[in-house]
Design a protein around this motif. Structure first.
Motif, PDB file in Angstrom:
ATOM      1  N   GLY A  65       0.915  -1.045   0.000  1.00 49.67           N
ATOM      2  CA  GLY A  65      -0.081   0.108  -0.017  1.00 49.67           C
ATOM      3  C   GLY A  65       0.766   1.273   0.125  1.00 49.67           C
ATOM      4  N   LEU A  66       1.982   1.286   0.595  1.00 47.95           N
ATOM      5  CA  LEU A  66       2.682   2.433   0.772  1.00 47.95           C
ATOM      6  C   LEU A  66       3.425   2.844  -0.359  1.00 47.95           C
ATOM      7  CD1 LEU A  66       3.801   4.575   2.583  1.00 47.95           C
ATOM      8  CD2 LEU A  66       5.634   3.262   3.125  1.00 47.95           C
ATOM      9  N   GLY A  67       3.993   1.799  -1.237  1.00 50.25           N
ATOM     10  CA  GLY A  67       4.431   1.742  -2.702  1.00 50.25           C
ATOM     11  C   GLY A  67       3.360   2.488  -3.670  1.00 50.25           C
ATOM     12  N   ILE A  68       2.106   1.869  -3.443  1.00 56.59           N
ATOM     13  CA  ILE A  68       1.039   2.438  -4.448  1.00 56.59           C
ATOM     14  C   ILE A  68       0.836   3.802  -4.153  1.00 56.59           C
ATOM     15  CG2 ILE A  68      -1.265   2.088  -4.970  1.00 56.59           C
ATOM     16  CD1 ILE A  68      -0.829  -0.851  -4.503  1.00 56.59           C
ATOM     17  N   LEU A  69       0.766   4.057  -2.767  1.00 52.06           N
ATOM     18  CA  LEU A  69       0.302   5.601  -2.447  1.00 52.06           C
ATOM     19  C   LEU A  69       1.546   6.596  -2.804  1.00 52.06           C
ATOM     20  CD1 LEU A  69      -0.836   5.174   1.098  1.00 52.06           C
ATOM     21  CD2 LEU A  69      -2.345   6.167  -0.690  1.00 52.06           C
ATOM     22  N   ILE A  70       2.912   6.222  -2.686  1.00 46.57           N
ATOM     23  CA  ILE A  70       3.858   7.023  -3.098  1.00 46.57           C
ATOM     24  C   ILE A  70       3.880   7.283  -4.594  1.00 46.57           C
ATOM     25  CG2 ILE A  70       6.307   7.388  -3.164  1.00 46.57           C
ATOM     26  CD1 ILE A  70       6.393   5.944  -0.404  1.00 46.57           C
ATOM     27  N   GLY A  71       3.636   6.039  -5.441  1.00 49.03           N
ATOM     28  CA  GLY A  71       3.399   5.917  -6.768  1.00 49.03           C
ATOM     29  C   GLY A  71       2.239   6.929  -7.236  1.00 49.03           C
ATOM     30  N   MET A  72       1.307   7.092  -6.428  1.00 50.96           N
ATOM     31  CA  MET A  72      -0.008   7.575  -6.853  1.00 50.96           C
ATOM     32  C   MET A  72       0.282   9.158  -6.779  1.00 50.96           C
ATOM     33  SD  MET A  72      -3.131   5.703  -5.132  1.00 50.96           S
ATOM     34  CE  MET A  72      -4.342   7.064  -5.175  1.00 50.96           C
ATOM     35  N   ILE A  73       1.063   9.732  -5.815  1.00 49.85           N
ATOM     36  CA  ILE A  73       1.538  10.948  -5.693  1.00 49.85           C
ATOM     37  C   ILE A  73       2.680  11.277  -6.766  1.00 49.85           C
ATOM     38  CG2 ILE A  73       2.472  12.526  -3.868  1.00 49.85           C
ATOM     39  CD1 ILE A  73       0.985  10.758  -1.747  1.00 49.85           C
ATOM     40  N   ILE A  74       3.792  10.789  -6.354  1.00 51.07           N
ATOM     41  CA  ILE A  74       4.946  10.938  -7.298  1.00 51.07           C
ATOM     42  C   ILE A  74       4.368  11.038  -8.969  1.00 51.07           C
ATOM     43  CG2 ILE A  74       6.997  10.486  -8.142  1.00 51.07           C
ATOM     44  CD1 ILE A  74       7.159  11.425  -5.295  1.00 51.07           C
ATOM     45  N   PHE A  75       3.837  10.046  -9.593  1.00 55.68           N
ATOM     46  CA  PHE A  75       3.305   9.967 -10.806  1.00 55.68           C
ATOM     47  C   PHE A  75       2.010  10.718 -11.151  1.00 55.68           C
ATOM     48  CE2 PHE A  75       6.040   5.994 -10.076  1.00 55.68           C
ATOM     49  CZ  PHE A  75       6.956   6.349 -10.549  1.00 55.68           C
ATOM     50  N   LYS A  76       1.369  11.170 -10.193  1.00 52.09           N
ATOM     51  CA  LYS A  76       0.011  11.679 -10.232  1.00 52.09           C
ATOM     52  C   LYS A  76      -0.825  10.660 -10.992  1.00 52.09           C
ATOM     53  CE  LYS A  76       1.311  16.541  -9.792  1.00 52.09           C
ATOM     54  NZ  LYS A  76       2.829  16.504 -10.010  1.00 52.09           N
ATOM     55  N   HIS A  77      -0.985   9.531 -10.708  1.00 50.89           N
ATOM     56  CA  HIS A  77      -1.699   8.470 -11.466  1.00 50.89           C
ATOM     57  C   HIS A  77      -2.983   7.939 -10.488  1.00 50.89           C
ATOM     58  CE1 HIS A  77      -2.132   5.434 -14.563  1.00 50.89           C
ATOM     59  NE2 HIS A  77      -1.607   4.651 -13.585  1.00 50.89           N
ATOM     60  N   LYS A  78      -4.127   7.945 -10.991  1.00 52.79           N
ATOM     61  CA  LYS A  78      -5.215   7.335 -10.374  1.00 52.79           C
ATOM     62  C   LYS A  78      -5.513   8.230  -9.034  1.00 52.79           C
ATOM     63  CE  LYS A  78      -4.611   2.734 -12.217  1.00 52.79           C
ATOM     64  NZ  LYS A  78      -5.754   2.596 -13.231  1.00 52.79           N
ATOM     65  N   ILE A  79      -5.185   9.295  -9.056  1.00 56.48           N
ATOM     66  CA  ILE A  79      -5.386  10.302  -7.943  1.00 56.48           C
ATOM     67  C   ILE A  79      -6.798  10.776  -7.937  1.00 56.48           C
ATOM     68  CG2 ILE A  79      -3.182  10.826  -7.176  1.00 56.48           C
ATOM     69  CD1 ILE A  79      -3.310  13.314  -8.673  1.00 56.48           C
ATOM     70  N   LYS A  80      -7.557  10.870  -9.236  1.00 64.55           N
ATOM     71  CA  LYS A  80      -8.726  11.327  -9.167  1.00 64.55           C
ATOM     72  C   LYS A  80      -9.805  10.164  -8.905  1.00 64.55           C
ATOM     73  CE  LYS A  80      -7.479  15.069 -12.351  1.00 64.55           C
ATOM     74  NZ  LYS A  80      -7.552  15.459 -13.739  1.00 64.55           N
ATOM     75  N   LYS A  81      -9.231   8.988  -9.028  1.00 58.94           N
ATOM     76  CA  LYS A  81     -10.438   8.105  -8.757  1.00 58.94           C
ATOM     77  C   LYS A  81     -10.591   7.628  -7.486  1.00 58.94           C
ATOM     78  CE  LYS A  81      -9.560   5.247 -13.062  1.00 58.94           C
ATOM     79  NZ  LYS A  81      -9.786   3.876 -13.449  1.00 58.94           N
ATOM     80  N   ASN A  82     -11.681   7.910  -7.113  1.00 60.27           N
ATOM     81  CA  ASN A  82     -12.234   7.760  -5.530  1.00 60.27           C
ATOM     82  C   ASN A  82     -11.839   6.584  -5.075  1.00 60.27           C
ATOM     83  OD1 ASN A  82     -13.230  10.219  -4.970  1.00 60.27           O
ATOM     84  ND2 ASN A  82     -15.292   9.736  -5.528  1.00 60.27           N
ATOM     85  N   LYS A  83     -12.279   5.371  -5.561  1.00 61.48           N
ATOM     86  CA  LYS A  83     -11.809   4.044  -5.092  1.00 61.48           C
ATOM     87  C   LYS A  83     -10.212   3.804  -4.882  1.00 61.48           C
ATOM     88  CE  LYS A  83     -11.667   1.089  -9.264  1.00 61.48           C
ATOM     89  NZ  LYS A  83     -12.498   0.091  -9.937  1.00 61.48           N
ATOM     90  N   PHE A  84      -9.302   4.507  -5.568  1.00 57.71           N
ATOM     91  CA  PHE A  84      -7.891   4.792  -5.119  1.00 57.71           C
ATOM     92  C   PHE A  84      -7.700   5.692  -4.298  1.00 57.71           C
ATOM     93  CE2 PHE A  84      -7.434   1.961  -9.107  1.00 57.71           C
ATOM     94  CZ  PHE A  84      -6.213   1.294  -8.752  1.00 57.71           C
ATOM     95  N   ARG A  85      -8.277   6.884  -4.190  1.00 63.33           N
ATOM     96  CA  ARG A  85      -8.044   7.907  -3.301  1.00 63.33           C
ATOM     97  C   ARG A  85      -8.212   7.812  -2.062  1.00 63.33           C
ATOM     98  NH1 ARG A  85     -10.587  13.421  -3.525  1.00 63.33           N
ATOM     99  NH2 ARG A  85     -12.139  12.139  -4.479  1.00 63.33           N
TER     100      ARG A  85
END
Length: 110
Positions: A65-85
């Motif tokens: 989970g931490l790797g995915i969270l950091i990846g979401m922030i750094i790559f600005k990827h899937k941050i608009k999808k509520n199920k990911f956010r």
């Protein structure tokens, strides 16, 4: 049976082998998850086939989970999808609680 438990009493940097192995596993799965988020972002930009969203959720439940969270922030990827956010942080918190419980149990073995 005694030899088996003696093996867990060995220390590596102050951790038992079981604790050390557990922490190495968590580090590696989070690195893999971070890289996969970047890879998926690259695939998305190039309009190519992508990694399934369910894969990220499964990896998150397995400690990434931490790797995915950091990846979401750094790559600005899937941050608009509520199920990911919302979903990934919740899974991260739950798995973090499990990690603490497992680590404490491994200390009892030591």
């Amino acid at each position: 049976m005694k030899v088996y438990f003696e093996m867990f009493k060995l220390n590596i940097m102050g951790f038992s082998i079981a604790q050390f192995t557990f922490w190495i596993y968590l580090i590696l799965i989070n690195i893999v998850c971070y890289v996969l988020m970047g890879y998926d972002k690259m695939k998305a930009k190039n309009k190519k086939s992508r990694i399934r969203e369910s894969t990220f959720f499964i990896l998150s439940w397995f400690g990434g989970g931490l790797g995915i969270l950091i990846g979401m922030i750094i790559f600005k990827h899937k941050i608009k999808k509520n199920k990911f956010r919302i979903g990934i942080p919740i899974i991260y918190i739950l798995t973090r609680i499990l990690e603490i419980i497992i680590t404490r149990r491994l200390m009892i073995i030591n």
